[in-house]
Design a protein around this motif. Structure first.
Motif, PDB file in Angstrom:
ATOM      1  N   LEU A  25       0.845  -1.197   0.000  1.00 50.56           N
ATOM      2  CA  LEU A  25       0.000   0.000   0.000  1.00 50.56           C
ATOM      3  C   LEU A  25       0.882   1.249   0.000  1.00 50.56           C
ATOM      4  O   LEU A  25       1.435   1.627   1.015  1.00 50.56           O
ATOM      5  CB  LEU A  25      -0.925  -0.011   1.220  1.00 50.56           C
ATOM      6  CG  LEU A  25      -1.809   1.217   1.461  1.00 50.56           C
ATOM      7  CD1 LEU A  25      -2.728   1.478   0.284  1.00 50.56           C
ATOM      8  CD2 LEU A  25      -2.608   1.038   2.747  1.00 50.56           C
ATOM      9  N   TYR A  26       1.000   1.898  -1.153  1.00 52.99           N
ATOM     10  CA  TYR A  26       1.916   3.031  -1.239  1.00 52.99           C
ATOM     11  C   TYR A  26       1.228   4.384  -1.119  1.00 52.99           C
ATOM     12  O   TYR A  26       1.895   5.402  -0.928  1.00 52.99           O
ATOM     13  CB  TYR A  26       2.747   2.965  -2.519  1.00 52.99           C
ATOM     14  CG  TYR A  26       2.013   3.231  -3.805  1.00 52.99           C
ATOM     15  CD1 TYR A  26       1.722   4.524  -4.223  1.00 52.99           C
ATOM     16  CD2 TYR A  26       1.627   2.182  -4.635  1.00 52.99           C
ATOM     17  CE1 TYR A  26       1.067   4.778  -5.408  1.00 52.99           C
ATOM     18  CE2 TYR A  26       0.972   2.422  -5.829  1.00 52.99           C
ATOM     19  CZ  TYR A  26       0.688   3.725  -6.205  1.00 52.99           C
ATOM     20  OH  TYR A  26       0.033   3.972  -7.382  1.00 52.99           O
ATOM     21  N   ALA A  27      -0.110   4.433  -1.237  1.00 50.40           N
ATOM     22  CA  ALA A  27      -0.788   5.730  -1.119  1.00 50.40           C
ATOM     23  C   ALA A  27      -2.260   5.517  -0.797  1.00 50.40           C
ATOM     24  O   ALA A  27      -2.866   4.523  -1.206  1.00 50.40           O
ATOM     25  CB  ALA A  27      -0.651   6.539  -2.410  1.00 50.40           C
ATOM     26  N   GLN A  28      -2.820   6.493  -0.081  1.00 53.61           N
ATOM     27  CA  GLN A  28      -4.250   6.499   0.182  1.00 53.61           C
ATOM     28  C   GLN A  28      -4.919   7.622  -0.609  1.00 53.61           C
ATOM     29  O   GLN A  28      -5.749   8.369  -0.121  1.00 53.61           O
ATOM     30  CB  GLN A  28      -4.523   6.644   1.680  1.00 53.61           C
ATOM     31  CG  GLN A  28      -4.094   5.435   2.489  1.00 53.61           C
ATOM     32  CD  GLN A  28      -4.641   5.451   3.908  1.00 53.61           C
ATOM     33  OE1 GLN A  28      -5.734   5.938   4.161  1.00 53.61           O
ATOM     34  NE2 GLN A  28      -3.862   4.921   4.829  1.00 53.61           N
ATOM     35  N   LYS A  29      -4.516   7.729  -1.848  1.00 54.19           N
ATOM     36  CA  LYS A  29      -5.110   8.647  -2.816  1.00 54.19           C
ATOM     37  C   LYS A  29      -4.737   8.132  -4.196  1.00 54.19           C
ATOM     38  O   LYS A  29      -3.811   7.331  -4.340  1.00 54.19           O
ATOM     39  CB  LYS A  29      -4.620  10.085  -2.615  1.00 54.19           C
ATOM     40  CG  LYS A  29      -3.109  10.230  -2.620  1.00 54.19           C
ATOM     41  CD  LYS A  29      -2.700  11.664  -2.305  1.00 54.19           C
ATOM     42  CE  LYS A  29      -1.178  11.781  -2.209  1.00 54.19           C
ATOM     43  NZ  LYS A  29      -0.744  13.171  -1.913  1.00 54.19           N
ATOM     44  N   ASP A  30      -5.463   8.584  -5.194  1.00 56.15           N
ATOM     45  CA  ASP A  30      -5.291   8.033  -6.538  1.00 56.15           C
ATOM     46  C   ASP A  30      -4.141   8.713  -7.260  1.00 56.15           C
ATOM     47  O   ASP A  30      -4.333   9.608  -8.093  1.00 56.15           O
ATOM     48  CB  ASP A  30      -6.589   8.176  -7.333  1.00 56.15           C
ATOM     49  CG  ASP A  30      -6.579   7.331  -8.601  1.00 56.15           C
ATOM     50  OD1 ASP A  30      -5.619   6.562  -8.790  1.00 56.15           O
ATOM     51  OD2 ASP A  30      -7.537   7.427  -9.387  1.00 56.15           O
ATOM     52  N   VAL A  31      -2.930   8.276  -6.919  1.00 59.27           N
ATOM     53  CA  VAL A  31      -1.728   8.796  -7.565  1.00 59.27           C
ATOM     54  C   VAL A  31      -0.883   7.621  -8.033  1.00 59.27           C
ATOM     55  O   VAL A  31      -0.929   6.537  -7.437  1.00 59.27           O
ATOM     56  CB  VAL A  31      -0.901   9.683  -6.608  1.00 59.27           C
ATOM     57  CG1 VAL A  31      -1.666  10.930  -6.222  1.00 59.27           C
ATOM     58  CG2 VAL A  31      -0.462   8.911  -5.367  1.00 59.27           C
ATOM     59  N   PRO A  32      -0.086   7.783  -9.085  1.00 57.77           N
ATOM     60  CA  PRO A  32       0.822   6.720  -9.513  1.00 57.77           C
ATOM     61  C   PRO A  32       1.985   6.585  -8.536  1.00 57.77           C
ATOM     62  O   PRO A  32       2.293   7.518  -7.781  1.00 57.77           O
ATOM     63  CB  PRO A  32       1.292   7.182 -10.890  1.00 57.77           C
ATOM     64  CG  PRO A  32       1.159   8.666 -10.852  1.00 57.77           C
ATOM     65  CD  PRO A  32      -0.031   8.953  -9.986  1.00 57.77           C
TER      66      PRO A  32
END
Length: 417
Positions: free
Chosen positions: A253-260
């Motif tokens: 899990l690298y982010a809690q938003k829709d980013v590459p």
């Protein structure tokens, strides 16, 4: 409330225009807490449009039409719906005055068909929806427990009407407004099927919040959604689910938003005050392209080299030709060459990290190595270089993007260590 979007226009079925209206309408309805269960596209044919209305009325509480409100004879939405509901059609006088004033100001002759744009379905529960950017008046109708909203087809007219009078009309019909709140979780280094397997009990037993995985090339997203009366209430519900997800697959899990993932990599480099360099063979500069798409990445990315041939690997990265060619040589596509590429580009540029990729993108084998075989290495000052081996399936471009995303994931792991 369940909704169906009915887009009217033969040009949509022929692929002459893209139905962007459905996306905009779906997003706005979700913000109001209205669930879109179906989307229909129907041509400019009265019988088929009537069939679409009949089907939609049987499975949705709200039918949102877009298109078919213009002046020509194939603009049939209001006519067909009025006939279906058994309601009369009349002139919306404020819209008619706008049309007349426009033609008068231009010194143009108004033909009979232009009056159609001011038509309104009459009767109890029918309301006009003003068109601030065009001529065709919209319509909101409540009939026998079903809501009908008629919007223009051109997006420059549809969106202002939807967001302004359309939304106001819908809010007046809602018993309770509970918008849909969502959070997108982004994962790398794991496929969609493996992510689903790790969370299958949550997905199968979901009620509120709901969980929906979907794949992007080289990444996977998980949308966690809930309806709530406030953002604070939604955050409590979503956080509880995210906590369980993170316990199981937090290493991906690298982010809690829709980013590459490249956005997260640059952010970690920035926070750590570290700099990165890259050496690419099969990826042909794609790694550097993704990194430099991130605004401000020049502070973290010192640059890279594309060493596509053995000669360039030797000249630019100082890799011995005996390593690359000759009997018994490991070759350009090897674990040891990937290691040297990463270490040498890091040392030559003075960066803190070096990332290298070498392999076979296809469509043919190279050095006797199969298509899809990729070696990528992550070098870090003061630490032992780690080389990863993967065998990606797919066509050439799929191999390249998957290799680059995998390298970014391994760099993300190193930065978090």
């Amino acid at each position: 409330m369940k909704a169906e979007i009915i887009a009217v226009g033969t040009e949509l079925l022929l692929g002459q225009i893209v139905n962007t209206n459905a996306q905009a309408i779906s997003q706005q309805l979700a913000d109001l807490g209205i669930d879109v269960y179906f989307q229909t596209v129907v041509g400019d044919n009265p019988e088929r449009l009537r069939q679409a209305i009949e089907i939609g009325r049987g499975r949705a509480d709200l039918l949102v039409f877009t298109g078919g409100l213009g002046p020509t004879q194939d603009d049939l939405t209001k006519d067909v719906l009025a006939d279906y509901l058994g309601r009369p059609m009349g002139i919306h006088e404020p819209s008619m005055r706008v049309i007349e004033e426009l033609f008068s100001s231009r010194g143009a002759h108004m033909v009979e068909s232009n009056i159609r744009q001011a038509h309104l379905i009459l009767g109890e529960g029918s309301d006009p929806l003003d068109n601030s950017t065009g001529l065709a008046v919209g319509n909101g109708i409540e009939d026998s427990g079903t809501l009908y909203m008629l919007l223009p087809g051109p997006p420059r007219e549809m969106e202002p009407m939807l967001l302004g009078p359309g939304t106001a009309w819908l809010r007046s019909k809602l018993r309770e407004e509970r918008p849909l709140y969502s959070r997108v979780l982004k994962f790398a280094g794991i496929g969609e099927s493996n992510l689903e397997a790790a969370l299958i009990d949550l997905i199968d037993g979901q009620s509120d919040p709901t969980i929906a995985p979907y794949a992007k090339e080289g990444e996977v997203a998980l949308r966690v959604s809930t309806k709530a009366s406030s953002e604070e209430e939604a955050a409590i519900k979503i956080n509880a689910t995210v906590s369980v997800v993170a316990q199981r697959v937090g290493e991906h899990l690298y982010a809690q938003k829709d980013v590459p993932i490249e956005d997260s990599v640059v952010e970690l480099l920035r926070n750590a005050r570290k700099r990165l360099a890259s050496a690419e063979s099969l990826s042909g500069g794609l790694f550097g392209e993704l990194i430099t798409r991130v605004p401000g990445s020049s502070g973290e990315y010192v640059g890279g080299v594309i060493t596509y041939t053995n000669l360039m690997k030797h000249k630019l990265l100082d890799i011995p030709m005996s390593q690359l060619e000759g009997d018994g040589a490991p070759g350009a596509i090897s674990e040891s060459t990937a290691k040297l590429m990463a270490e040498n580009v890091m040392n030559i540029t003075g960066a803190d990290f070096g990332v290298a990729l070498t392999g076979v993108a296809g469509p043919a084998e190279s050095e006797g190595k199969p298509v899809g075989l990729v070696y990528f290495a992550v070098a870090e000052k003061g630490k032992e270089t780690v080389v990863y081996t993967s065998h990606f399936k797919g066509v050439r471009e799929m191999v390249r993007i998957r290799a680059v995303k995998s390298a970014l994931y391994r760099l993300w792991q190193a930065l978090r260590a």
